[in-house]
Design a protein around this motif. Sequence first.
Motif, PDB file in Angstrom:
ATOM      1  N   THR A  22     -46.679  10.512  28.443  1.00  0.00           N
ATOM      2  CA  THR A  22     -47.107  10.679  30.002  1.00  0.00           C
ATOM      3  C   THR A  22     -46.263   9.720  30.979  1.00  0.00           C
ATOM      4  OG1 THR A  22     -48.754   9.026  29.720  1.00  0.00           O
ATOM      5  CG2 THR A  22     -49.548  11.446  29.495  1.00  0.00           C
ATOM      6  N   LEU A  23     -45.719   8.483  30.476  1.00  0.00           N
ATOM      7  CA  LEU A  23     -45.035   7.602  31.545  1.00  0.00           C
ATOM      8  C   LEU A  23     -44.153   6.820  30.371  1.00  0.00           C
ATOM      9  CD1 LEU A  23     -45.409   6.033  33.989  1.00  0.00           C
ATOM     10  CD2 LEU A  23     -46.740   4.472  33.005  1.00  0.00           C
ATOM     11  N   LEU A  24     -42.942   6.771  30.876  1.00  0.00           N
ATOM     12  CA  LEU A  24     -41.739   6.250  30.384  1.00  0.00           C
ATOM     13  C   LEU A  24     -41.453   4.854  31.362  1.00  0.00           C
ATOM     14  CD1 LEU A  24     -39.403   5.893  28.657  1.00  0.00           C
ATOM     15  CD2 LEU A  24     -37.977   7.390  30.077  1.00  0.00           C
ATOM     16  N   THR A  33     -40.872   6.085  34.792  1.00  0.00           N
ATOM     17  CA  THR A  33     -40.786   7.670  35.145  1.00  0.00           C
ATOM     18  C   THR A  33     -41.912   8.099  34.484  1.00  0.00           C
ATOM     19  OG1 THR A  33     -38.211   7.176  34.614  1.00  0.00           O
ATOM     20  CG2 THR A  33     -39.209   9.555  34.442  1.00  0.00           C
ATOM     21  N   THR A  34     -42.587   9.035  35.258  1.00  0.00           N
ATOM     22  CA  THR A  34     -43.727  10.092  34.874  1.00  0.00           C
ATOM     23  C   THR A  34     -43.033  11.292  34.299  1.00  0.00           C
ATOM     24  OG1 THR A  34     -43.712  11.098  37.015  1.00  0.00           O
ATOM     25  CG2 THR A  34     -45.108   9.046  36.717  1.00  0.00           C
ATOM     26  N   ILE A  35     -43.772  11.800  33.440  1.00  0.00           N
ATOM     27  CA  ILE A  35     -43.422  13.125  32.663  1.00  0.00           C
ATOM     28  C   ILE A  35     -43.816  14.442  33.553  1.00  0.00           C
ATOM     29  CG2 ILE A  35     -43.478  14.160  30.364  1.00  0.00           C
ATOM     30  CD1 ILE A  35     -42.145  11.264  30.499  1.00  0.00           C
ATOM     31  N   GLN A  45     -54.417   6.549  34.482  1.00  0.00           N
ATOM     32  CA  GLN A  45     -54.735   6.027  33.122  1.00  0.00           C
ATOM     33  C   GLN A  45     -53.787   5.568  32.405  1.00  0.00           C
ATOM     34  OE1 GLN A  45     -56.612   9.418  31.254  1.00  0.00           O
ATOM     35  NE2 GLN A  45     -58.304   9.473  32.800  1.00  0.00           N
ATOM     36  N   SER A  46     -52.422   5.972  32.157  1.00  0.00           N
ATOM     37  CA  SER A  46     -51.392   5.472  31.445  1.00  0.00           C
ATOM     38  C   SER A  46     -51.063   4.097  32.035  1.00  0.00           C
ATOM     39  CB  SER A  46     -50.208   6.413  31.411  1.00  0.00           C
ATOM     40  OG  SER A  46     -50.457   7.850  30.932  1.00  0.00           O
ATOM     41  N   SER A  75     -43.192   8.148  45.839  1.00  0.00           N
ATOM     42  CA  SER A  75     -44.265   8.769  46.132  1.00  0.00           C
ATOM     43  C   SER A  75     -45.366   8.188  45.038  1.00  0.00           C
ATOM     44  CB  SER A  75     -43.986  10.239  45.563  1.00  0.00           C
ATOM     45  OG  SER A  75     -43.549  10.265  44.005  1.00  0.00           O
ATOM     46  N   GLY A  76     -45.027   7.280  44.113  1.00  0.00           N
ATOM     47  CA  GLY A  76     -45.867   6.505  43.374  1.00  0.00           C
ATOM     48  C   GLY A  76     -46.401   5.174  43.693  1.00  0.00           C
TER      49      GLY A  76
END
Length: 96
Positions: A22-24, A33-35, A45-46, A75-76
């Motif tokens: 889900t998240l790198l 980096t979001t998946i 949550q991640s 955007s995050g």
Amino acid sequence: GEALTFARIPSNWLVLQRGLPTLLIEESGTRLTTIQGCDDGLIQQSLKAWLDHLASFEARVTVEKWNGEKGLESSGKTILEAAGFYRNYPGMRWER
């Protein structure tokens, strides 16, 4: 989507939810980096899971890139703020 490629070194993490990435997190949290296909709730949550783990040995982390964009302009930014990050040039900082 595209293949997920990253270096398997101690400063990088991959957060999994139910066995799926889900998240790198790269460079000790400098780049996130979001998946593709993960919604904001899953990303939150991640991020929380990673911060809970990180809090046992790190006092702070600064995110400078979110999906390749500058952290302050990404955007995050709202997701990071919801997780307790605040503006701190050159990115968003979290402190234990």
